[in-house]
Design a protein around this motif. Structure first.
Motif, mmCIF file in Angstrom:
data_model
loop_
_atom_site.group_PDB
_atom_site.id
_atom_site.type_symbol
_atom_site.label_atom_id
_atom_site.label_comp_id
_atom_site.label_asym_id
_atom_site.label_seq_id
_atom_site.Cartn_x
_atom_site.Cartn_y
_atom_site.Cartn_z
ATOM 1 N N GLY A 138 10.891 -1.429 -5.417
ATOM 2 C CA GLY A 138 10.249 -1.785 -4.157
ATOM 3 C C GLY A 138 10.607 -0.818 -3.045
ATOM 4 N N GLY A 139 11.882 -0.440 -2.967
ATOM 5 C CA GLY A 139 12.300 0.515 -1.951
ATOM 6 C C GLY A 139 11.689 1.880 -2.165
ATOM 7 N N LEU A 140 11.651 2.330 -3.419
ATOM 8 C CA LEU A 140 11.024 3.612 -3.740
ATOM 9 C C LEU A 140 9.539 3.575 -3.395
ATOM 10 N N TYR A 141 8.899 2.466 -3.704
ATOM 11 C CA TYR A 141 7.468 2.318 -3.439
ATOM 12 C C TYR A 141 7.188 2.437 -1.940
ATOM 13 N N ILE A 142 7.917 1.698 -1.123
ATOM 14 C CA ILE A 142 7.677 1.700 0.314
ATOM 15 C C ILE A 142 7.878 3.092 0.909
ATOM 16 N N LYS A 143 8.874 3.806 0.409
ATOM 17 C CA LYS A 143 9.169 5.135 0.950
ATOM 18 C C LYS A 143 8.118 6.173 0.581
ATOM 19 N N THR A 144 7.451 6.005 -0.557
ATOM 20 C CA THR A 144 6.629 7.100 -1.084
ATOM 21 C C THR A 144 5.164 6.776 -1.289
ATOM 22 N N VAL A 145 4.747 5.504 -1.126
ATOM 23 C CA VAL A 145 3.345 5.175 -1.382
ATOM 24 C C VAL A 145 2.455 5.806 -0.309
ATOM 25 N N MET A 146 1.329 6.340 -0.757
ATOM 26 C CA MET A 146 0.356 6.939 0.150
ATOM 27 C C MET A 146 -0.653 5.871 0.581
ATOM 28 N N GLN A 147 -1.459 6.216 1.573
ATOM 29 C CA GLN A 147 -2.425 5.269 2.101
ATOM 30 C C GLN A 147 -3.632 5.127 1.165
ATOM 31 N N ALA A 148 -4.461 4.133 1.461
ATOM 32 C CA ALA A 148 -5.575 3.804 0.580
ATOM 33 C C ALA A 148 -6.542 4.963 0.410
ATOM 34 N N ILE A 169 -18.591 -11.391 8.289
ATOM 35 C CA ILE A 169 -17.898 -10.116 8.158
ATOM 36 C C ILE A 169 -16.396 -10.357 8.203
ATOM 37 N N ARG A 170 -15.715 -9.728 7.250
ATOM 38 C CA ARG A 170 -14.261 -9.780 7.183
ATOM 39 C C ARG A 170 -13.720 -8.363 7.085
ATOM 40 N N ILE A 171 -12.663 -8.080 7.838
ATOM 41 C CA ILE A 171 -12.087 -6.737 7.899
ATOM 42 C C ILE A 171 -10.587 -6.839 7.648
ATOM 43 N N SER A 172 -10.063 -5.970 6.783
ATOM 44 C CA SER A 172 -8.626 -5.964 6.536
ATOM 45 C C SER A 172 -8.200 -4.632 5.942
ATOM 46 N N ASP A 173 -6.895 -4.466 5.811
ATOM 47 C CA ASP A 173 -6.349 -3.311 5.090
ATOM 48 C C ASP A 173 -5.991 -3.692 3.656
ATOM 49 N N ALA A 174 -6.449 -4.861 3.219
ATOM 50 C CA ALA A 174 -6.190 -5.362 1.873
ATOM 51 C C ALA A 174 -7.263 -4.874 0.900
ATOM 52 N N ARG A 175 -7.152 -5.360 -0.340
ATOM 53 C CA ARG A 175 -8.190 -5.178 -1.352
ATOM 54 C C ARG A 175 -8.887 -6.518 -1.567
ATOM 55 N N MET A 176 -9.919 -6.512 -2.404
ATOM 56 C CA MET A 176 -10.454 -7.778 -2.906
ATOM 57 C C MET A 176 -10.724 -7.624 -4.391
ATOM 58 N N PRO A 232 -5.485 4.247 8.720
ATOM 59 C CA PRO A 232 -4.177 3.801 8.238
ATOM 60 C C PRO A 232 -4.047 2.283 8.348
ATOM 61 N N GLU A 233 -3.206 1.712 7.514
ATOM 62 C CA GLU A 233 -3.003 0.267 7.506
ATOM 63 C C GLU A 233 -2.212 -0.176 8.731
#
Length: 579
Positions: A547-557, A472-479, A493-494
């Protein structure tokens, strides 16, 4: 069924090209420097061909040829085609991860369509993120649109065996670490893994998203599985060129097709094909663009009763070539309908219902597309787990998981970053065995940044040498959709947002109960509160540019990882002419 619009009618492109005024003359005259006859702009539909071709996106490097086939069809139907490029997110080469730029590509698609004089658009995609970015951008503008996929590669071949792109890499890499395969053999297999144009020929994210586009009703029936180099891929491209002209005349738009029922159909088809967990993110984001109320709970609810009947890697045996020869996605859609799990009346780009599109198809190989009673997994789909470790949910693909790990309690072995994982995973003194649960932090939307495909962490050699192939592997990533294993992803939340994942320490007990959909960290609330008070994020956020815009506005998974200001369709209106 949607009532067809009256034809002829004034087209959107005539706002640019119609009439005898100064602006119209300027627009027409500049276009005519390409050698266009005077009657090109006489009111015929102008069709944009939105092309994600790029030599840096190997899966899409053949799309120029398909664009020419689309143009033939557009001309045959009385339209005028105009091809234009948009940002191409190449999964295999783009860093830090293509997922970070899916939303940027969608913005490019959206504004390229909105700002230009096109009445309808053909969306040419293939590689993982190109398909959702095209759909998201086009849905936000909401003019007639249709998808053509680039198609999968031919089967990989090595020493007389079929090898699946992506899936074979994960398998062979583990075999090298365990001593079952030499490095020389691994290198020898490389050339046979990707031996033709096209995207991954496993049921990875590229093939999954092509299937999702078809199940949503946004492609001609049969589009998803045709190999990239099969002549029929060119045929469907030409037929799509013809069809988009008719869609403009009918005023058949994405908002007519992308209904809640269409999304429910796609989720169930995803379960039947054993599709990628990445589809969860992309469909949630697409639904947000068109205002459809779709959630993680819908994914779990709709997938539980769907058996995985497509026997393809990474869940099964075969590859996309065999899937196409067996009848492709139309056979699966028909099977889902015959299970009573399809909204048969959902409209597709054909202008007809999805049931009418598939009702006459035949399954030519029941070892590739299995009968329900022989399904790979009786309950396919995507499992959504919740608990104090994932308050807003985490996902797992049951068809790719190990049955003996579906209910398991184990000691956490924590990697604080992907760099920490790489530094420690091969060490003989790593305190880990097959009963442990591997935990990876800070690889979510903001943490990596971009939520990279690192969740399917390779197992430590000391475990692999014992013959163990899954933990079993757990993360906030994708595969990758080509990956496999009992891998819990998209934990929300991540960690970078201060989610509970950030608070996990080595030695903590974690309990996973997939049948009951729970993910529990056996640490008291008081202890977690103490850890939270001491927690400081190690992630240094980006500040400039996209990158700055992304970090400020990206929503969670759990919300699809779109940018928050892009939610909701904004329509095709262009307010003013600059001339």
């Amino acid at each position: 069924m949607k009532k067809k619009a009256e034809w002829p009618r004034k087209l959107r492109s005539q706002e640019w090209f119609g009439g005898t005024g100064k602006n119209a003359i300027m627009h027409r005259s500049w276009m005519k420097n390409q050698g266009l006859p005077a009657d090109t702009f006489d009111g015929r539909p102008i069709i944009g061909i939105c092309n994600t071709w790029s030599e840096l996106t190997p899966c899409n490097a053949h799309l120029r040829d398909l664009a020419e086939r689309v143009k033939r069809g557009v001309y045959e139907a009385g339209g005028f085609p105009v091809e234009f490029p948009v940002f191409s997110t190449g999964e295999s080469t783009l860093r830090p991860t293509a997922m970070m730029f899916r939303n940027l590509a969608a913005m490019d698609v959206e504004e390229s369509i909105r700002g230009n004089p096109v009445d309808g658009v053909v969306l040419l995609g293939g590689c993982d993120k190109t398909t959702p970015s095209l759909l998201m951008g086009a849905a936000s503008v909401d003019i007639p649109a249709i998808v053509v996929s680039g198609g999968p590669m031919l089967n990989g071949k090595w020493r007389g065996k079929d090898v699946g792109s992506g899936t074979a890499i994960w398998q062979f890499s583990e075999m090298v670490k365990s001593g079952e395969m030499s490095l020389e053999e691994f290198m020898d297999a490389e050339q046979g893994m990707a031996r033709s144009a096209g995207s991954c020929m496993t049921m990875g994210t590229a093939s999954t998203m092509a299937s999702m586009a078809e199940a949503l009703g946004m492609t001609l029936s049969g589009n998803a599985a045709i190999p990239a180099v099969d002549a029929r891929r060119r045929v469907i491209s030409q037929l799509t060129g013809r069809r988009i002209v008719e869609m403009v005349k009918e005023d058949l738009k994405p908002s007519d097709i992308l209904t809640k029922e269409a999304f429910e159909n796609a989720i169930r088809v995803n379960g039947a094909v054993g599709g990628s967990t990445n589809a969860v993110l992309h469909l949630l984001a697409l639904a947000g663009r068109v205002g459809v109320d779709l959630s993680l709970d819908d994914w779990d609810r709709l997938g539980r009763d769907v058996p995985t009947i497509v026997n393809l890697q990474p869940s099964g045996k075969y590859l996309m070539e065999e899937f196409y020869y067996a009848g492709g996605l139309p056979v699966v859609i028909k099977a889902v309908a015959e299970m009573g799990l399809l909204h048969n009346d959902a409209i597709t780009v054909s202008g007809d219902t999805i049931w009418n599109d598939v009702k006459g198809v035949v399954n030519y190989n029941e070892d590739v597309i299995l009968p329900r009673e022989k399904a790979l997994t009786k309950s396919g789909g995507i499992a959504v787990l919740r608990g104090n470790l994932a308050p807003r949910g985490a996902v797992l693909k049951p068809s790719a998981a190990s049955p003996h790990l579906m209910q398991h309690k184990g000691r956490a072995v924590v990697f604080e970053s992907i760099e920490d994982y790489h530094a420690r995973i091969n060490r003989e003194d790593l305190d880990i065995d097959e009963t442990c649960i591997m935990v990876l932090k800070y690889c979510g939307p903001k943490g990596y940044p971009g939520m990279a495909e690192v969740g399917n962490m390779g197992l430590p050699p000391k475990v692999l040498k014992k013959g163990i192939t899954d933990m079993i592997r757990i993360s906030d990533a994708r595969m990758s959709g080509t990956a496999y294993g009992t891998v819990i992803l998209h934990t929300a939340p991540e960690a970078a947002e201060g989610g509970p994942l950030a608070l996990v320490e080595n030695g903590d007990l974690i309990e996973v109960d997939i049948p009951n959909r729970t993910l529990h960290l056996h640490v008291s609330d008081e202890e977690l509160a103490r850890r939270r008070a001491a927690w400081v994020s190690p992630v240094k956020p980006l500040t400039g540019g996209y990158g700055g815009l992304y970090i400020k506005t990206v929503m969670q998974a759990d919300a699809g990882a779109d940018l928050d200001f892009l939610v909701g369709a904004r329509g095709s209106v262009v307010e003013r002419d600059s001339h």
